[in-house]
Write an enzyme that holds these catalytic residues in place. Sequence first.
Site, PDB file in Angstrom:
ATOM      1  N   CYS A 151      -5.929  -6.501   4.716  1.00 19.08           N
ATOM      2  CA  CYS A 151      -6.996  -6.740   5.635  1.00 19.08           C
ATOM      3  C   CYS A 151      -8.071  -7.484   5.076  1.00 19.08           C
ATOM      4  O   CYS A 151      -8.926  -8.003   5.817  1.00 19.08           O
ATOM      5  CB  CYS A 151      -7.663  -4.996   5.685  1.00 19.08           C
ATOM      6  SG  CYS A 151      -6.456  -3.885   6.438  1.00 19.08           S
ATOM      7  N   TYR A 201     -31.685  10.929   9.799  1.00 19.21           N
ATOM      8  CA  TYR A 201     -32.679  10.218  10.515  1.00 19.21           C
ATOM      9  C   TYR A 201     -33.763   9.648   9.712  1.00 19.21           C
ATOM     10  O   TYR A 201     -34.145  10.387   8.823  1.00 19.21           O
ATOM     11  CB  TYR A 201     -33.431  10.929  11.854  1.00 19.21           C
ATOM     12  CG  TYR A 201     -34.455  10.186  12.189  1.00 19.21           C
ATOM     13  CD1 TYR A 201     -34.551   8.937  12.732  1.00 19.21           C
ATOM     14  CD2 TYR A 201     -35.979  10.807  11.809  1.00 19.21           C
ATOM     15  CE1 TYR A 201     -35.759   8.531  13.056  1.00 19.21           C
ATOM     16  CE2 TYR A 201     -36.952  10.191  12.286  1.00 19.21           C
ATOM     17  CZ  TYR A 201     -37.079   8.681  12.794  1.00 19.21           C
ATOM     18  OH  TYR A 201     -38.104   8.287  13.140  1.00 19.21           O
ATOM     19  N   ALA A 215       0.836  -1.322  -0.015  1.00 16.85           N
ATOM     20  CA  ALA A 215      -0.133  -0.082   0.136  1.00 16.85           C
ATOM     21  C   ALA A 215       0.805   1.211  -0.012  1.00 16.85           C
ATOM     22  O   ALA A 215       0.856   1.957  -0.851  1.00 16.85           O
ATOM     23  CB  ALA A 215      -0.899   0.105   1.272  1.00 16.85           C
ATOM     24  N   ARG A 222       2.966   1.373 -16.010  1.00 16.88           N
ATOM     25  CA  ARG A 222       2.955   2.697 -15.702  1.00 16.88           C
ATOM     26  C   ARG A 222       4.438   3.202 -15.606  1.00 16.88           C
ATOM     27  O   ARG A 222       4.534   4.396 -14.649  1.00 16.88           O
ATOM     28  CB  ARG A 222       2.106   2.777 -14.576  1.00 16.88           C
ATOM     29  CG  ARG A 222       0.802   2.684 -14.940  1.00 16.88           C
ATOM     30  CD  ARG A 222      -0.268   2.249 -13.757  1.00 16.88           C
ATOM     31  NE  ARG A 222      -1.620   1.985 -14.125  1.00 16.88           N
ATOM     32  CZ  ARG A 222      -2.191   1.181 -14.576  1.00 16.88           C
ATOM     33  NH1 ARG A 222      -1.655   0.073 -14.698  1.00 16.88           N
ATOM     34  NH2 ARG A 222      -3.660   1.340 -14.791  1.00 16.88           N
TER      35      ARG A 222
END
Length: 458
Positions: A47, A432, A13, A74
């Site tokens: 994760c 709400y 990451a 890239r």
Amino acid sequence: MATERLVVIGGDAAGMSAASQARRLKGPDELEIVAFERGHFSSYSACGIPYWVGGDVPERDDLIARTPAEHRERGIGLRTRTEATEIDVAGQRVRSRDLESGTDAWTGFDKLVIATGARPVRPALPGMDAPGVHGVQTLDDGQELLDTLARTSGRRAVIVGAGYIGVEMAEAFIKRGYEVTVLNRGEQPMATLDPDMGRLVHRAMDDMGITTVRGAAVTKILTGGDGRVSAVATESGSYPADVVVLGIGVEPETTLAGAAGLPLGVHGGLLTDLAMRVRGHGNIWAGGDCVEVLDLVSGRERHIALGTHANKHGQIIGSNVGGGYATFPGVVGTAVSKVCDLEIARTGLREKDARAVGLQYVTTTIESTNSAGYYPGATMMTVKMLAERRSGRLLGVQIVGGEGAAKRVDIAAVALTAGMTVEQMTALDLGYAPPFSPVWDPILVAARKAVTAVRGAG
């Protein structure tokens, strides 16, 4: 103008976010980028590994955001199966080893990014390196674990540790039909929560058929005649195991950085400035699980291994390496998890954290529902809130409950970042409708009760 070279150590990451952002800002004629990754994969979601092991994520490649080949297309020279083995700060070079051929080589750099991540805590106990004992930190680790399960006929899993990885892996094995035992050295699972909230997690794990053993200090891993793991021994007994997963936690992987004389903090992570530049070194940056970050609530440095932070660090580093400017101000310690249907969340300080930095505080705990009580499917949640005595400043929130509980912690995370008091929180204009919340959201109910506690405390 001569072409500069950026060397990145770590292909997940933080490292690849930094490389990609730097490449967006500078072309190959201005900046050559070389990255070393000792594993087979790049830019993946660590994760997500428990959910892949448990079968929620069908394929390994679903966890990969960008492959090594895509990075190379890239303009990033990513070298997989290549491990950085030494950093020569004065000479501005990195020694690396090709793990397939075993050959070593030096690579010079003008700018260096250290993104070496974290490693699972593996106590130096007898049998800890036996076949069938797994840490789960990288995609390669996850693949090795699944390969072990494919070769093993037994269905008994022992998880050592009851933190985030421990409870998530316990759920993964329950879904695979295993008999699961979690050995926890503490009294309650999830030490990132206060014990009273951890007790709720313990109760839910019991209800799910997970055996959680409290006060279980592991002394050794027992092996059978074939050398594989057969049981986990503690001070009070042993627990049969066909596979063992270490969920004790992680620590910063800063072996290289420490050997190079770079500054480390009390938790063993690299120390950086706001621009993620290693302190005292103008051309070296670090980010991700190998660094320590500022806790905005306590004012102290801490180590938090999360992909959200790692990706932000990478973006900031890449911007600064590429000639831009960006900073990372710090964190409030927000984290969420789940074990089967139970959602778990925390942000800010626990009670012991507040005591450690000398803060006086009050606590409140409330029970509420995720939606209007009359709406079909409403589930319960428990919210605990800490506020500073006298000032009423919010210090922390913990939530344990059913569907819709965990992400409510984001409200508290924003309030903590803004330095709000619990009284200010009571006026928050939250969304709400009966399917989503009671008229008074659980966070607001807890804040109102915290206001009363602050006033009562004088």
